[in-house]
Each structure stands twice: as C-alpha cells, then as structure tokens.
Design an enzyme around this catalytic site. Structure first.
Site, mmCIF file in Angstrom:
data_model
loop_
_atom_site.group_PDB
_atom_site.id
_atom_site.type_symbol
_atom_site.label_atom_id
_atom_site.label_comp_id
_atom_site.label_asym_id
_atom_site.label_seq_id
_atom_site.Cartn_x
_atom_site.Cartn_y
_atom_site.Cartn_z
ATOM 1 N N SER A 1 8.136 -0.869 7.051
ATOM 2 C CA SER A 1 6.882 -0.996 6.303
ATOM 3 C C SER A 1 6.794 -2.413 5.774
ATOM 4 O O SER A 1 7.809 -3.123 5.675
ATOM 5 C CB SER A 1 6.889 0.009 5.140
ATOM 6 O OG SER A 1 5.915 -0.314 4.171
ATOM 7 N N TYR B 1 10.038 3.940 -2.976
ATOM 8 C CA TYR B 1 9.662 3.688 -1.583
ATOM 9 C C TYR B 1 10.084 2.282 -1.156
ATOM 10 O O TYR B 1 10.650 2.097 -0.073
ATOM 11 C CB TYR B 1 8.165 3.865 -1.403
ATOM 12 C CG TYR B 1 7.711 3.728 0.030
ATOM 13 C CD1 TYR B 1 7.902 4.762 0.936
ATOM 14 C CD2 TYR B 1 7.087 2.562 0.483
ATOM 15 C CE1 TYR B 1 7.489 4.635 2.259
ATOM 16 C CE2 TYR B 1 6.674 2.434 1.796
ATOM 17 C CZ TYR B 1 6.878 3.475 2.675
ATOM 18 O OH TYR B 1 6.468 3.340 3.991
#
Length: 278
Positions: free
Chosen positions: A147, A160
């Site tokens: 990501s 995250y």
C-alpha cells in the site's frame, strides 16, 4: 499485455473480491491457472460463475489466512489440481479506517493490533511458509500486495500503516532469504473502489470502503494526488502483478516494490502536522 502468464499457476489469498479478484481475473486473461483462497464461500462461488469458459482454469479454496493448516491446504490443492505452483500473491487484508491512536484506548488498541497484524502480516508469512518449497521447484515468484501506507503516513491509522511497513520489510528479507530460486516483490497500491473491510474487534467487519466511494459525490477524484483523476477500479491496478509474476519479463527483478498510487511521492505530505487539534 496478452499471454504473459501462459502456463503459470498462481495462488491468490483474499481473491474473492476487490483487488484480489481483479488480479485473479487479470491472471486468467494472461493465460494463467488460478487458485483463489478466501473466507467467504459466496464470493468464491460468484468468482467461478463469472469465469465462464475459463472456469476450468480456476480453483477455489475456502480458507482463513490466519490458519497455517488452511494455507498448506490451499497450496496442496493448487498442486493437486494444476501440477505445480509458480506464483504466490499474499493479498488478504483489512483496513483500520484511519483510526487515530488518540481515538483508541489500550484495550481496544491491543485487540485490534492482534487481529489486524494476524491477517495483514502473519497471513503473508504463513502463505510464504506454506508455498516456498513448491516455488523453489518452479523458480517461481511472490508478489505481495502492499500500500502507499508502506511508505507514507495517513493512508491508514497507526495499525494499518505499521502492518504495511512490516510487509515492506518482508519483501526485502524474503527476497534475500529465497534468492536465487524465488523472486519476491511487492505492489504498493493506492486507494480504490473495493470491498476492503475493517477489524471485527473495532466493530468494522461490515464496513466497506466501497460504501464510502458510493456516498461520494465525485467519481473518485482526489485533489491530493497528481493523478487526481486516475481510475479507482481495481482492474486498473493489476498490470504490475502481471509483470512481476512473469519470469520472461521480470527475471532479474527481486526485492522491488512498484508504487501504483497516483503519484503520492510527487505530492508530499497531506498536511504539515496531524495533531494540531490535540
């Protein structure tokens, strides 16, 4: 790209929806046979039905990436069905919906950490542990879904972001440990329309990023990105997976991470500081 993965056998975790499904469908388009592991049997059935005439090249496994038994079963079924394994795509994950540490108490933080890291990080490690022996036989490759949060802040909350930084470390460490037999790379994707869910421990298991996009009055334009009008369809994020899975086209690439995030590196940070309201 057409036919870049002819004869390739790939295993994709979390491939029942979103980016994982888009990668599975793109791999089928490129000639691969695909094994998809996912927790949701309904999504797996839908994927097979949508495959049409290509259904003979797809096999599904109901599995939880937190289970080493499930991971080994997925690999075993891949080899039993198609005879080998060339590519592993650890992809299953959950998002913390940018939940700041200032909005978490110690108990909820601890529970969410255990759940999110078990899926986003341990799930990747367990997939590699289950698959590396077969990948050595084929001199195959691993392509991890990362990501923009593996490089930059505010693509998620601390949980995250930390999980994706951890996976960035896995790409580098495993690229070293498994060389020269297995290549290990990553794709750092930006935001897209997908059914990415949140942690059950935070009450977010039924929350989907797709819902947020649907509520937006725009088509996904993001003024904070240089490519602010770039597509947010998961299918448009899949080409780097094809490149990195193709031994003919990336045989000398390992330990690399391809950003597909609309140019965040060219834009810089979103704001000067995140805690001005504290």
């Amino acid at each position: 790209m057409t036919g870049w993965l002819e004869g390739n056998v790939a295993l994709i975790t979390g491939g029942g929806s979103g980016l994982g499904r888009a990668v599975a469908e793109r791999f089928l388009d490129e000639g691969a046979s695909v094994v998809v592991a996912d927790r949701d049997p309904a999504k797996l059935s839908e994927l097979v039905e949508s495959a049409g005439g290509r259904a003979d090249r797809i096999h599904t496994v109901e599995a939880d990436v937190r289970s080493t038994a499930d991971q080994h079963r997925a690999v075993s079924e891949a080899v039993a069905r198609f005879g080998k394994l060339d590519t592993l795509v650890p992809n299953a994950g959950i998002w913390d919906y940018q939940r700041s540490i200032t909005r978490l108490d110690g108990e909820s933080l601890s529970a969410a950490f255990d759940e999110l890291f078990a899926i986003n990080v341990k799930g990747y490690l367990l997939a590699v542990e289950a698959a590396w022996r077969e990948l050595v036989k084929t001199r195959g490759s691993i392509v991890m879904t990362l990501s923009n949060s593996a490089f930059y802040p505010n693509g998620g909350g601390p949980l995250y972001t930390a999980s994706k930084h951890a996976c960035r470390g896995l790409v580098l460490e495993l690229a070293y440990e498994l060389a020269p037999k297995v290549r290990v790379n990553g794709v750092a994707a930006g935001g897209m329309r997908t059914d990415l869910r949140g942690p059950e421990s935070m009450g977010m298991a039924d929350r989907s990023i797709e819902t947020s996009f649907a509520r937006s009055a725009t088509t996904g334009d993001n003024p904070l990105l240089p490519l602010h009008d770039a597509s947010v369809d998961p299918a448009d994020f899949t080409a780097p997976y094809v490149l990195l899975a193709s031994s003919a086209n990336s045989s000398n690439i390992t330990g690399a991470i391809i950003p597909v995030d609309g140019g965040i590196a060219a834009r810089g940070f979103r704001t000067a500081a995140g805690g001005d309201d504290l």
